[in-house]
Design an enzyme around this catalytic site. Sequence first.
Site, mmCIF file in Angstrom:
data_model
loop_
_atom_site.group_PDB
_atom_site.id
_atom_site.type_symbol
_atom_site.label_atom_id
_atom_site.label_comp_id
_atom_site.label_asym_id
_atom_site.label_seq_id
_atom_site.Cartn_x
_atom_site.Cartn_y
_atom_site.Cartn_z
ATOM 1 N N SER A 53 5.333 -0.854 4.734
ATOM 2 C CA SER A 53 5.286 -1.978 6.180
ATOM 3 C C SER A 53 6.896 -2.451 6.432
ATOM 4 O O SER A 53 7.281 -3.162 7.389
ATOM 5 C CB SER A 53 4.856 -3.131 5.918
ATOM 6 N N ASP A 60 11.714 6.683 5.090
ATOM 7 C CA ASP A 60 10.242 5.676 5.744
ATOM 8 C C ASP A 60 11.534 5.239 6.904
ATOM 9 O O ASP A 60 10.603 5.856 7.940
ATOM 10 C CB ASP A 60 10.965 4.263 4.202
ATOM 11 N N ALA A 72 0.441 -1.360 0.080
ATOM 12 C CA ALA A 72 -0.203 0.269 -0.291
ATOM 13 C C ALA A 72 0.745 1.476 0.071
ATOM 14 O O ALA A 72 0.299 2.347 0.158
ATOM 15 C CB ALA A 72 -1.473 -0.240 1.391
HETATM 16 C C1 GLA Z 1 9.612 4.915 -0.859
HETATM 17 C C2 GLA Z 1 11.185 4.783 -0.518
HETATM 18 C C3 GLA Z 1 10.938 6.347 0.765
HETATM 19 C C4 GLA Z 1 11.358 7.133 -0.198
HETATM 20 C C5 GLA Z 1 9.702 7.062 -1.376
HETATM 21 C C6 GLA Z 1 9.369 7.908 -2.041
HETATM 22 O O1 GLA Z 1 8.862 4.932 -0.584
HETATM 23 O O2 GLA Z 1 11.660 4.083 0.443
HETATM 24 O O3 GLA Z 1 13.015 6.296 0.463
HETATM 25 O O4 GLA Z 1 11.611 7.466 -1.685
HETATM 26 O O5 GLA Z 1 10.035 5.725 -1.811
HETATM 27 O O6 GLA Z 1 9.901 9.665 -1.751
#
Ligand code: GLA
Length: 382
Positions: free
Chosen positions: A128, A173, A124
């Site tokens: 996760s 993230d 999603a």
């Molecule tokens: C994924 C990657 C992040 C970021 C986003 C886009 O979630 O894990 O590091 O680059 O894409 O913003």
Amino acid sequence: MNKKLIKEVKSSFKEHFKGKPHVVFSPGRINLIGEHTDYNEGLVFPAAINKGITLAINKSDANVCVVYALNKDEIHEFELKDKQPLENGSWRNYVLGVVTEIQKRGIEIESFNAVFAGNIPEGAGLSSSAALENAFVFGLNELFELGLSKKDMILISQKAEHTYAGVKCGIMDQYTSMFGVKKSALLLDCRTMESHTYKIDFKDYKWILVNTNVKHNLSESAYNDRRAVCEDVSSRLRINALRDATEEKLETIKAAITDEDYQKALYVIEENQRVKAFSKAIEEDDTETLGKLLYQSHEGLSKHYKVSCPELDFLVDIAKKNPNILGARMMGGGFGGCTINLVKKSKVAAFKEEVSDKFLLKFNNACSVYHIKLSAGTRVAK
Ligand code: GLA
């Protein structure tokens, strides 16, 4: 909801293993704005959410580590000296990656038993995988008293993703999942790794996610390709990262790069500016401007950075035509996953009905609508 998850993980641990485990909860994340800017050492505006992964972990007397993925009812056993990435290893590679990256720092750990489960919908775009990595690095740090700082831990998690999952992700993230603050979003500078906490509370509007429930193939290689383009353009510009680029500077090499690459680099420069404008609009409680910036971000991601897909574009188009939605955009890496929408509180139910009906009619597949709460980062679970 998470109380139930924690209870289930604890009781599953009791069923399978001995002793009282350390229990950790690690959340997923949303991102309000600032997409594909993190690996360009730029700005992002994410928040941890009230969905995540719970891990129960304890030392083992045996020479082998045993990890049980409760949701999937799958077990993986491995020895600490033998942890090659597995082909199609899915969750196993995140665990193996974290263990390996800890050891690569010269830190010794012993065998362990673990059970984990989560309530973040997979694919999603709610991170996760970062939640899982952080749960393990945090749990191992507690269990073996490794003395790692939270910054050390997120760098280990990110490295695990690079080397064991093959995605050259930025730090957004892992940072957000680790450092999230209740009811708040973080304006994160991915160069300094410092963040500023913004309380998020709009009186009449709330954030709603709509999941396309699709994850198109190639999203990982397309992600790495985007990163490579950005790095190529910045090396031509003789700067460390696109964070330092300006439109004027980019113009100077326009003739030397393809139009596609030019558009991508321009998107990154503009998205960084949008994050700044967004934080200012939050300070001024200017929700109209927030909404406009969300639509502009989507436009850039879809038309210039080219990481959207028909399902995401369709959902954003529906939002645009609805006067009760201030703004919407695709969220995360792209090629599927969710849109994030700023919706008038009193009209959430009507919006849910509208998108569900229209999406089903168009794609013959259901989308899912999520309410989320902005929550604290990775922590010991009681
Ligand atoms: C994924 C990657 C992040 C970021 C986003 C886009 O979630 O894990 O590091 O680059 O894409 O913003």
